[in-house]
Design a protein around this motif. Structure first.
Motif, PDB file in Angstrom:
ATOM      1  N   ALA A 193      -0.683   0.808   3.205  1.00  0.00           N
ATOM      2  CA  ALA A 193       0.440   0.472   4.090  1.00  0.00           C
ATOM      3  C   ALA A 193       0.084  -0.719   4.978  1.00  0.00           C
ATOM      4  N   LYS A 197       1.823  -4.390   5.091  1.00  0.00           N
ATOM      5  CA  LYS A 197       2.270  -4.966   6.363  1.00  0.00           C
ATOM      6  C   LYS A 197       1.709  -6.380   6.539  1.00  0.00           C
ATOM      7  N   THR A 219       7.438   0.367   6.352  1.00  0.00           N
ATOM      8  CA  THR A 219       5.984   0.258   6.483  1.00  0.00           C
ATOM      9  C   THR A 219       5.523   0.784   7.841  1.00  0.00           C
ATOM     10  N   ILE A 222       5.686   4.547   7.795  1.00  0.00           N
ATOM     11  CA  ILE A 222       4.565   5.137   7.042  1.00  0.00           C
ATOM     12  C   ILE A 222       3.306   5.149   7.896  1.00  0.00           C
ATOM     13  N   LEU A 223       3.014   4.026   8.538  1.00  0.00           N
ATOM     14  CA  LEU A 223       1.799   3.955   9.365  1.00  0.00           C
ATOM     15  C   LEU A 223       1.889   4.926  10.556  1.00  0.00           C
TER      16      LEU A 223
END
Length: 405
Positions: A193, A197, A219, A222-223
């Protein structure tokens, strides 16, 4: 008139009879003395046996009046003259027999009966194993019953600590396994991820702006969720780690926040429950064991959730009291606690939950942990309206001094 003068033989005969009488009397006295000495020896032997009994013992009449007690009773019960009083008046302060008393069953069945009960003696709840044996003698006006009460309070407390330690050790093994299994794939997800990014700016001018915005948002999400998972695993590990003697500076608000994070999944399934946070900012840190304090918060929150069931509110509040004590209050709007149960809440194995929902060691563990930290735990409740548990923890001397300046 015949001569009636007493002869010498007559005098000797009388004295001889007196001598025989006194000799027989002396033999009788010696027999009585020997008999008394034997009875005294038997009495002392019985007293030595009774003094060797370490259990509380008493002999009761059929209506539960105390006839006699042993020295353990007198050492444990602050009543100088218990004889003639009802046992339930001394042990319960009641005017009627206790429902769990085995004395009646023993007399009616003419057999030895056993039971376990909790009595409050000298402001302390104590657990006793009781054995009742019937005493029936045709020469007595009424039957009697012999009661032994063995104090098993410490034994039960040690059992509770053992079970709790065993449970926490199991959780620790499971947590270590979960951390290993989750952290490795989680690290891969985070790494990829972050790679996406970093490369996103290269796509900014080549793709549609809306698409670019969506990819950036996905993104970041997700992080963010990966970091949340990492924090949950980390919190679970610190919660279950066994470090009984390790004391460090602990922020109470962080303890509360970390523990609530563990319950997020459970809370997400129960939308009818509202959590209100009233955490006082800038609280001083305290010296304590973080894992143990998290266990206290988790147990209290779990009990609050169980008390509320479908819908209600749990208020979690922290505050500083008189500049010297930190307080954590967990208040719920659940079913409340009946008054007759309030005195037994912190007893090991006492629970009002259904079978399979709890074994009654949560609150006793909380009590021991808070007590080991030099604090106290208080409870107030109105049946049907909710309960409030307040944990009071002392500040370290350094922190208290800083607060007083």
């Amino acid at each position: 008139m015949p001569n009636m003068q007493t002869s010498l033989e007559d005098l000797i005969g009388i004295e001889h009879s007196k001598l025989g009488f006194f000799q027989e009397l002396r033999h009788k006295l010696e027999e009585i003395k020997r008999s008394n000495q034997e009875l005294e020896d038997q009495r002392r032997e019985i007293l030595a046996i009774l003094d060797g009994i370490t259990d509380l013992m008493m002999v009761l009449s059929e209506d539960l009046r105390i006839i006699s007690v042993n020295h353990v009773f007198r050492e444990m019960i602050p009543d100088p003259e218990p004889e003639g009083k009802y046992c339930y008046t001394i042990f319960r302060g009641e005017d009627h027999p206790c429902p769990e008393c085995p004395a009646f069953r023993s007399l009616s069945s003419n057999s030895v009966c056993r039971a376990t009960a909790i009595f409050k003696l000298s402001d302390r709840n104590m657990r006793f194993d009781m054995v009742a044996s019937p005493l029936k003698n045709p020469d007595w006006p009424q039957h009697r019953v012999l009661i032994f009460k063995r104090d098993v309070t410490l034994e039960k407390e040690y059992q509770a600590k053992f079970y709790q330690a065993e449970k926490m050790a199991t959780i620790g093994v499971l947590a270590a396994g979960v951390a290993h299994e989750v952290n490795n794939p989680l690290a891969a997800v985070v790494g990829f991820a972050e790679g996406i990014k970093r490369r996103l700016p290269q796509l900014e001018r080549t793709i549609d702006g809306e698409l670019y915005g969506d990819l950036k948002e996905y993104t970041d999400t997700i992080l963010k969720e990966c970091l949340r998972c990492r924090d949950i695993v980390k919190t679970l590990l610190t919660f279950s780690r066994h470090a009984p003697a390790s004391l460090s500076l602990v922020a109470l608000n962080s303890v509360v926040s970390d523990t609530l994070r563990l319950l997020q999944h459970e809370l997400s399934k129960r939308s009818g429950i509202q959590i209100k946070m009233e955490l006082e900012e800038s609280l001083p840190v305290i010296k304590g064991n973080e894992a143990q304090l998290k266990q206290v918060v988790l147990n209290l929150l779990t009990n609050a959730l169980d008390a509320i069931k479908d819908s209600g509110c749990i208020t979690v509040r922290t505050f500083l009291e008189r500049g010297a004590r930190l307080c954590l209050e967990i208040r719920d709007t659940g079913c409340g606690i009946p008054p007759e149960h309030l005195d037994k809440l912190f007893e090991p194995f006492f629970t009002t939950k259904p079978v399979g929902k709890g074994i009654g060691i949560g609150l006793s563990t909380c009590y021991n942990i808070v007590h080991d930290h030099g604090g106290s735990i208080q409870v107030s409740s109105n049946s049907g309206q909710g309960s409030s548990f307040t944990v009071v923890l002392p500040l370290s001397e350094e922190c208290a001094l800083e607060e007083s300046l």
